[in-house]
Design an enzyme around this catalytic site. Sequence first.
Site, PDB file in Angstrom:
ATOM      1  N   HIS A 106     -22.348  16.554   1.333  1.00 52.99           N
ATOM      2  CA  HIS A 106     -21.890  15.280   1.535  1.00 52.99           C
ATOM      3  C   HIS A 106     -20.884  15.692   2.575  1.00 52.99           C
ATOM      4  O   HIS A 106     -19.455  15.272   2.022  1.00 52.99           O
ATOM      5  CB  HIS A 106     -21.441  14.716   0.128  1.00 52.99           C
ATOM      6  CG  HIS A 106     -22.142  13.371   0.090  1.00 52.99           C
ATOM      7  ND1 HIS A 106     -21.314  12.726  -0.732  1.00 52.99           N
ATOM      8  CD2 HIS A 106     -23.016  12.819   0.396  1.00 52.99           C
ATOM      9  CE1 HIS A 106     -22.104  11.355  -0.874  1.00 52.99           C
ATOM     10  NE2 HIS A 106     -22.932  11.539  -0.044  1.00 52.99           N
ATOM     11  N   TYR A 133     -35.122  13.678   9.315  1.00 52.95           N
ATOM     12  CA  TYR A 133     -35.307  15.190   9.819  1.00 52.95           C
ATOM     13  C   TYR A 133     -35.851  15.173  11.325  1.00 52.95           C
ATOM     14  O   TYR A 133     -36.493  16.028  11.512  1.00 52.95           O
ATOM     15  CB  TYR A 133     -36.014  16.093   8.735  1.00 52.95           C
ATOM     16  CG  TYR A 133     -35.464  16.223   7.345  1.00 52.95           C
ATOM     17  CD1 TYR A 133     -34.380  17.204   7.076  1.00 52.95           C
ATOM     18  CD2 TYR A 133     -35.638  15.440   6.595  1.00 52.95           C
ATOM     19  CE1 TYR A 133     -33.709  17.357   5.908  1.00 52.95           C
ATOM     20  CE2 TYR A 133     -34.976  15.589   5.050  1.00 52.95           C
ATOM     21  CZ  TYR A 133     -33.810  16.746   4.951  1.00 52.95           C
ATOM     22  OH  TYR A 133     -33.477  16.664   3.816  1.00 52.95           O
ATOM     23  N   ASP A 166     -35.085   9.398  -7.491  1.00 50.82           N
ATOM     24  CA  ASP A 166     -33.592   8.944  -7.630  1.00 50.82           C
ATOM     25  C   ASP A 166     -33.089   8.094  -6.217  1.00 50.82           C
ATOM     26  O   ASP A 166     -33.870   8.320  -5.491  1.00 50.82           O
ATOM     27  CB  ASP A 166     -32.508  10.029  -7.848  1.00 50.82           C
ATOM     28  CG  ASP A 166     -31.879  10.714  -6.659  1.00 50.82           C
ATOM     29  OD1 ASP A 166     -32.748  11.381  -5.893  1.00 50.82           O
ATOM     30  OD2 ASP A 166     -30.767  10.362  -6.400  1.00 50.82           O
ATOM     31  N   GLY A 177     -34.194  21.764   0.512  1.00 51.63           N
ATOM     32  CA  GLY A 177     -33.086  22.423   1.504  1.00 51.63           C
ATOM     33  C   GLY A 177     -32.686  20.888   2.161  1.00 51.63           C
ATOM     34  O   GLY A 177     -33.046  19.605   1.658  1.00 51.63           O
ATOM     35  N   HIS A 198     -30.459  11.755   8.883  1.00 49.56           N
ATOM     36  CA  HIS A 198     -30.469  12.253   7.539  1.00 49.56           C
ATOM     37  C   HIS A 198     -31.754  12.216   6.626  1.00 49.56           C
ATOM     38  O   HIS A 198     -32.183  13.028   5.847  1.00 49.56           O
ATOM     39  CB  HIS A 198     -29.403  11.601   6.773  1.00 49.56           C
ATOM     40  CG  HIS A 198     -29.054  11.855   5.613  1.00 49.56           C
ATOM     41  ND1 HIS A 198     -27.768  13.023   5.357  1.00 49.56           N
ATOM     42  CD2 HIS A 198     -29.345  11.502   4.264  1.00 49.56           C
ATOM     43  CE1 HIS A 198     -27.845  13.199   4.227  1.00 49.56           C
ATOM     44  NE2 HIS A 198     -28.513  12.329   3.629  1.00 49.56           N
ATOM     45  N   SER A 208     -25.075   2.517  -3.918  1.00 50.64           N
ATOM     46  CA  SER A 208     -24.470   2.635  -5.069  1.00 50.64           C
ATOM     47  C   SER A 208     -25.125   3.772  -5.993  1.00 50.64           C
ATOM     48  O   SER A 208     -26.113   3.955  -5.793  1.00 50.64           O
ATOM     49  CB  SER A 208     -24.642   1.488  -5.903  1.00 50.64           C
ATOM     50  OG  SER A 208     -23.952   0.132  -5.478  1.00 50.64           O
TER      51      SER A 208
END
Lengths: 743, 233
Positions: A103, A60, A276, A538, A57, A321
């Site tokens: 997801h 890649y 993030d 992507g 994930h 979280s």
Amino acid sequence: MTKSTRKPSRVSTPKVTPALVAAHGLKPDEYERVQALIGRAPKFTELGIFSAMWNEHCSYKSSKVHLRTLPTSAPWVIQGPGENAGVIDIGDGLACVFKMESHNHPSYIEPYQGATTGVGGILRDVFTMGARPIACLNALSFGAPSHPKTRQLVSGVVAGIGGYGNSFGVPTVGGEVRFHTRYDGNCLVNAMAVGIAAKDKIFYAAASGVGMPIVYLGSKTGRDGIHGATMASAEFDDDSDEKRPTVQVGDPFSEKLLLEACLEIMAKDCVIAIQDMGAAGLTCSAVEMGAKGDLGVTLELDDVPCRETGMSAYEMMLSESQERMLMVLKPEKEKEAEAIFRKWGLDFAIVGRTTPTKRFIVKHGGKVVADLPIKELGDEAPVYERPFVETPKQPVVRAGDVTPPMNTTDALVRLIGTPDLCSRRWVWEQYDHIILGNTVQRPGGDAAVVRVNDGPKALALTADVTPRYCEADPFEGGKQAVAEAWRNITAVGARPLAVTDNLNFGNPERPEIMGQLVGCIRGIGEACRALDFPVVSGNVSLYNETNGRAILPTPTIGGVGVLDNFMASVTLAFKAPGQTILLIGETVGWLGQSIYLRDICGREEGAPPPVDLAVERRNGDFIRTLIALGTATAVHDVSDGGLLVALAEMAIASGIGAKLERPPIAVHAYWFGEDQARYVVTVEDGEAGRILDRAREGGIPARAIGTTEGDALTMAGERPILVAQLRESSEAWLPAYIAGTRS
Amino acid sequence: MKAAVLVFPGINRERDMARTLKLVSGRAPAMVWHADTALPPGTDLVVVPGGFSYGDYLRCGAIAARAPIMDAVRAHAAKGGLVLGVCNGFQILCEAGLLPGVLMRNQNLKFICRDVHLRVERSDTPFTRGYNAGQVIRVPVAHGEGNYIADGKTIARLEGEDRVLFRYAAPDGMIDPNWNHNGAINAIAGILNDKGNVLGMMPHPENHVEASMGATDGRGLFAGLVQHLEKAA
């Protein structure tokens, strides 16, 4: 604020054994590589960090060599793949920031929360770059309607997407929903977010400057989602439900506060870098900020705001979280930034500093729990050239070899009410698709049109793929996904600019799956090059399989186009009786892999329709010109279900019927074939001749196929059917299915 | 018009509302933070916009109703000042005791976003003077909890005093359960307080005000308020 205790965790850290390494998803040779890289055996927390950075994930590792072949640049591309999201120039000093992300695994295990956190994650990717989100889309794939889990997954995922976007306050304006038995064990939830920023105010992840404060922002860290990214890099088996604790819980309220607080401190020029905390949370975000800036990072975990006491370093580093951010601040702006975050009631803590050492050092309870080379953590992740076999070509299905099992009218009524073609109203009415007051074209059209600020500029947005084509021929299927997105944007009158791709496949360690991935990427690359439609962001989601059964190859393409004036966009609804209906593009009657062949004839077979990219471009440019000139009164691209389904959709959207001329080729192939590069256009009666002449001059196949009139579709030689009856068939299935009165 | 739009954490239609107020009145409203304790001097219209104040986590509007700014809003209303609550704003006004009743989960237990038709019941109020009584307008709804209910006595009083300003209706104005998407009692979409200066409504007139966007039926409410306030000034 609950700080983590300075006492060593009650849980003693486990010894790193081969079994523990395997449980972290690292193969023996990958573990050897770790040891070679750091010159010793990793500590427990370090093992967790490697596992988080090196899983499929985040790294890649199976797709990287192939992704590199995709076209990613154009004069209007400001930022291609590799950042939180792609950025394109849309003129007038504005940039569009967008990305799509999957997801899938979490949504299958816990549909509501899986979907909410998918939406939350992609929104964060967009506003992390300084953009205010203006729209969301999603592409959903579910198992067969008759599968016992499907109903609950559809309800949960749709409620989750709405639950997050509605509360956050972004309109969910488009997308797609499909059903196929190959998704029985793995649903797909692909969420796309689109934002607008000033072109010269884009924020990036790369840190700069030594000794700069690294600030933790947003919600507190809990034990949720630990190893979520590792789960998303493995196949499911019968015990997948036991993975529920790895699914995170979304809090759109916190995210809305985080959005407002981030945009406010960005406007005050406080931020050097921002990232993030998504997959692999604190680990991934801190490493990326340091590695991209050629700097080291030291984290003090004792300062991380925690939701519960006694969390170990391992747990904090791997927690997923939600609604958290990491930022490198200008030191002189620290107080100002903190005041803004406090005003919004959010946590703000300095949890580390940038260093000149290029080491990633993590301290907890006074001890160094990880000390790793920061560049290598990302750059030295394994890259695989996995063996693959090309998907064998399927024979072309000739129309003459398909016997229509029922008449045209009956087939149409049935098709318009099938799970894959029926109205999605039940879905999009659960999404606030009008908030912000800029939705020009709502869900249900070819592409959503969303005004930018007060206009007149607008964006056209779509998400597309036809997995059954990709399964039959990955290369043509990859091309078709891009062409379809390009066509949908064209059909509302917009100029297609760029795409985000969300590649969903099975286990890449199987050569036939790898063959699908390679073929689709080649097809996507070819189409994006031919259409000047580069890939700017992507996501890859592999291992979508359960007990050895993979999903259909599903490379979802999220497309963005621009309209200089939103008032020039057209919708697919017929506008008035007495207008001439034109068909642009050539119809040979391609039935292979069509919905008609599958759902009416019970045959899921054949080669999919080929995509001629030069023809796509020529036909699309012609359509866009007609719209710009104001001659086209309605436009609809012809896709799933073929010509007659497209006409029915235009009729249903307006309540106006049409009289249609006799087909020049075999009736079922003409009405239901899925030939590409086609559009239906309506024009004022007097305009038709001129437009047909123009098409002929440009070498574009075009013909008048009928006239809008009355309240029924009347095909020459067939029983007429009332538009109201078509609408009823189209609207009935989904609500009845969810209510349990239909399967 | 000197409008003030309240901003609670989690409110998300404050920008839609501010844009509409500016568009119709020519003057941008003041955006008032929930933690403030006073309205800007001279405020003649308080708007409580839609959204998910405090995430709607306890009960829609319950936390916002107790925010510091709400005392100032109560005082403004007590003096006869105009207050408009839309969607979450309606829920907040009910929770704050400025309007009777409560908004429950939609009958189908789902969030619903679509255009609905409203029958305007009266045109002799500051909020509806831009419409004719009996006129049917098309405006959007976007809510999960819009199912209005109150005890029988309260409903009887609301009806008896003609305080129901908007009802969900069929396009021809008939009241029909098939067109009452959330199941509200008596198809109630918006109500007035007993003094006639506080309106709460679930639909979003602020999202249908621009001809270029294809719908203008919400504009009458704001245009009417502007007229009313100009006349009063």
